[in-house]
Structures are given as structure tokens and as C-alpha cells.
Design an enzyme around this catalytic site. Sequence first.
Site, mmCIF file in Angstrom:
data_model
loop_
_atom_site.group_PDB
_atom_site.id
_atom_site.type_symbol
_atom_site.label_atom_id
_atom_site.label_comp_id
_atom_site.label_asym_id
_atom_site.label_seq_id
_atom_site.Cartn_x
_atom_site.Cartn_y
_atom_site.Cartn_z
ATOM 1 N N LYS A 81 1.736 -13.462 -2.171
ATOM 2 C CA LYS A 81 0.510 -12.957 -1.550
ATOM 3 C C LYS A 81 -0.034 -11.713 -2.235
ATOM 4 O O LYS A 81 -1.160 -11.304 -1.976
ATOM 5 C CB LYS A 81 0.722 -12.703 -0.068
ATOM 6 C CG LYS A 81 1.543 -11.484 0.275
ATOM 7 C CD LYS A 81 1.700 -11.358 1.777
ATOM 8 C CE LYS A 81 2.323 -10.037 2.171
ATOM 9 N NZ LYS A 81 1.504 -8.881 1.815
ATOM 10 N N ASP A 82 0.753 -11.106 -3.144
ATOM 11 C CA ASP A 82 0.265 -9.973 -3.911
ATOM 12 C C ASP A 82 -0.472 -10.392 -5.175
ATOM 13 O O ASP A 82 -1.077 -9.540 -5.845
ATOM 14 C CB ASP A 82 1.432 -9.068 -4.331
ATOM 15 C CG ASP A 82 2.015 -8.295 -3.156
ATOM 16 O OD1 ASP A 82 1.342 -8.208 -2.113
ATOM 17 O OD2 ASP A 82 3.138 -7.787 -3.290
ATOM 18 N N ARG A 131 -6.811 -8.820 7.562
ATOM 19 C CA ARG A 131 -6.491 -10.087 8.242
ATOM 20 C C ARG A 131 -5.901 -9.805 9.617
ATOM 21 O O ARG A 131 -6.322 -10.390 10.630
ATOM 22 C CB ARG A 131 -5.509 -10.886 7.392
ATOM 23 C CG ARG A 131 -4.917 -12.123 8.080
ATOM 24 C CD ARG A 131 -3.751 -12.693 7.279
ATOM 25 N NE ARG A 131 -2.661 -11.728 7.157
ATOM 26 C CZ ARG A 131 -1.676 -11.592 8.042
ATOM 27 N NH1 ARG A 131 -1.645 -12.356 9.123
ATOM 28 N NH2 ARG A 131 -0.722 -10.712 7.858
ATOM 29 N N ARG A 132 -4.913 -8.919 9.666
ATOM 30 C CA ARG A 132 -4.304 -8.576 10.947
ATOM 31 C C ARG A 132 -5.311 -7.887 11.865
ATOM 32 O O ARG A 132 -5.372 -8.173 13.069
ATOM 33 C CB ARG A 132 -3.095 -7.670 10.730
ATOM 34 C CG ARG A 132 -1.897 -8.369 10.108
ATOM 35 C CD ARG A 132 -0.820 -7.380 9.754
ATOM 36 N NE ARG A 132 0.378 -8.029 9.233
ATOM 37 C CZ ARG A 132 1.213 -7.467 8.368
ATOM 38 N NH1 ARG A 132 0.963 -6.249 7.906
ATOM 39 N NH2 ARG A 132 2.281 -8.125 7.947
ATOM 40 N N ARG A 149 -0.768 2.646 5.630
ATOM 41 C CA ARG A 149 -0.242 2.158 4.358
ATOM 42 C C ARG A 149 1.186 2.645 4.168
ATOM 43 O O ARG A 149 1.678 3.482 4.901
ATOM 44 C CB ARG A 149 -1.104 2.670 3.192
ATOM 45 C CG ARG A 149 -2.429 1.949 2.994
ATOM 46 C CD ARG A 149 -2.301 0.580 2.334
ATOM 47 N NE ARG A 149 -1.427 0.575 1.170
ATOM 48 C CZ ARG A 149 -1.760 0.977 -0.050
ATOM 49 N NH1 ARG A 149 -2.983 1.429 -0.276
ATOM 50 N NH2 ARG A 149 -0.898 0.926 -1.037
ATOM 51 N N ARG A 155 6.279 3.128 7.229
ATOM 52 C CA ARG A 155 5.503 2.774 8.417
ATOM 53 C C ARG A 155 6.318 2.942 9.693
ATOM 54 O O ARG A 155 5.817 3.423 10.709
ATOM 55 C CB ARG A 155 4.993 1.337 8.283
ATOM 56 C CG ARG A 155 3.839 1.193 7.307
ATOM 57 C CD ARG A 155 3.382 -0.242 7.202
ATOM 58 N NE ARG A 155 4.028 -0.934 6.093
ATOM 59 C CZ ARG A 155 4.047 -2.245 5.947
ATOM 60 N NH1 ARG A 155 3.480 -3.014 6.852
ATOM 61 N NH2 ARG A 155 4.634 -2.789 4.909
ATOM 62 N N CYS A 242 -11.160 -8.299 -1.811
ATOM 63 C CA CYS A 242 -10.035 -7.583 -1.205
ATOM 64 C C CYS A 242 -10.298 -7.151 0.233
ATOM 65 O O CYS A 242 -9.375 -6.751 0.931
ATOM 66 C CB CYS A 242 -9.643 -6.384 -2.062
ATOM 67 S SG CYS A 242 -10.954 -5.162 -2.236
#
Length: 324
Positions: A81-82, A131-132, A149, A155, A242
Site C-alpha cells: 500500500k506504500d 480513507r479512515r 502521523r 502514535r 494522495c
Amino acid sequence: MPRSRTIRISTRSSPMAVHQAEQVAAGLERLGARTELIKLTTAGDRWMGDLAALGGKGAFVKEIDGALLDDKADVAVHCLKDIPGDVPIPPGLTFAAYLAREDVHDAVISRTGAVLSDLPAGASVGTSSVRRTAQLRIQHPHLDIQPLRGNVNTRLARLSEGHFEAIIAAVSGLRRVGQDHRITETLTVEQMCPPVGAGIIVLQCRADDDEVRQLAAQLEHPGTRRQATAERAMLHALQGHCNSPIAGLATDAAGGRIMLRGSVFSPDGSRRLDAQDWGLEDDPEALGFFIGSSLLRQGARRLIDDIPHNDSPTYDQQENTDGY
């Protein structure tokens, strides 16, 4: 593979990325190879601002790909996904193997142990994934979604310090750093559709390095490659950037078929486009383009183009990423 040759594995230097690279090294060593980790700090790791300013998630892979192209490494370990989904991989490189897919779910970690629906109005939830964010705003409009981030441990520390009431992180990533015991709630894929390539580790090498390519291919999981091909074909058809909230998940179905669901959101969650269908497992790319086309017919092009983005090369949807 000649035993005199050491296979140099390039990886991001974060704890989670190193952990997954060590798993790859162990797999290659079981096949008789000697390995060495090449740990790199990427531009995406150094930058704590909006990834769009660096050109999107490609900021997490450019240096690692460069190590391959400059013959400073032989295998790169990437979270799929990166890897930008709407531009080709650099000439001279190839995907040598897709490893068996891991858990694709997102999880909630809250300070009080409350699930999302029980958090009070205005409670702050940390994530920088568009997305989240879009999906949270659809299902939990009472929450205050704030940017966050950093790697998973960073986090979690911010949560413990009281900056947020809850954060969202990938189950697989939490497991990798031994923090899955902190999960308050695991979200279903209906509650939180994952990003394209969720839970997939891919090995990249130089296309002309037959020895390494054949060695890495022994770690291949065919079902994962099919799913990844379908999801990335959908993403390519959509040509998101992005800041595009795009989600997609392919799964194997009965009778030699594959199922793909895809979604495109507005950032504020006011609009959601969905498509789902089945295709033959021997042509997952066709299924991906079909789902992408279905979303475009519903208006995905305008929805994506109406989302502001900078003038740097476009990449797939931004994730708050440290592997997952």
C-alpha cells in the site's frame, strides 16, 4: 544461489519495517541464502507534515528503490500500500514475490476502553489517513477527527499522553510491534474498508537479477498476487492522488472466482460510491478495471478531481503509514 553471495535486503528503518524485513531474511535463509539488512530512513519517515507535500506515499519507497537501482541492495521489502498505484514502478525493477496476506482490518485503541460508538460527542480520534477519516465521518459524525502521523509506537505514545481519546491503526501493524493487546475494537471491513494492498508485503528486485528473482519467487503466495493485481488495477483505473479517499479489497471466492469491492469517498464523508463484483481468478486485472470503471460511471472522476491536491506526481490514497 551461490553461498558466497550475501543477499542485501533494503528496508525502512522503523521498528515495524525492520521486523518484517527480518521475517523475509529468515525465509530466504531457510532457502540457503545469507542475508544482510540495509536500513534506510526515507523522506516519508523524516517528514511529519502532509504527505502530499512530498508527492504522496511514494516518499516511503523512493530511497529503497534507489538502493536497488544503484546496486546497493538486492531485494527491497515494501508494504504494497506504500507503492504508488497510478504510475509504473521504476524501469529495471520487478515484483519478485507477494507474501501471504496478513490481517487487513483496522483497529480502535481508546484511552478508556470505549468503542467508537460509545465515545462522547467531540471526542478526538487520531489518524492522518483520508480513507479512515472519510469512513469515520460517515459512521461517527459526532467524533472530532484529528491528524496524527508517526510510527505505531509514536502514535500510541501520543494517545497515552492524552492528546487523543482514541486512535485508529492497522491490526497487522500492532501485532508486528507487539501492541495488539491494546486493541479496544476491531472494525469489520464493512465498517472500515481497507486500503488497496492492505496486509501485503511485496519483494522487489532488479528485473535482470535472475538468481535473486528466482530465489525470492519461492516465497510467493499465488492467492495474494491475484488479490493485489485486482486491487491495483482498480486503483490504476481510478487514477487517484494522495488526497483521494479510496478503499478496495479483493478476496478469493468459491468456484475459482475472486471478489472485489471498491469505494471512493469525499473527504468529509458526505458522498460514498461503492462497487462490488466477481471475476475469474485467472484474470484479476480485468475484474479490477471493471470495478474501477463502475465507480467512474457513478461519478468517481469528478469526486476525485474535486479534492484539492498539489502539483507533484499523483499517488494513491494517503495512509498514516509505518508499514501499516
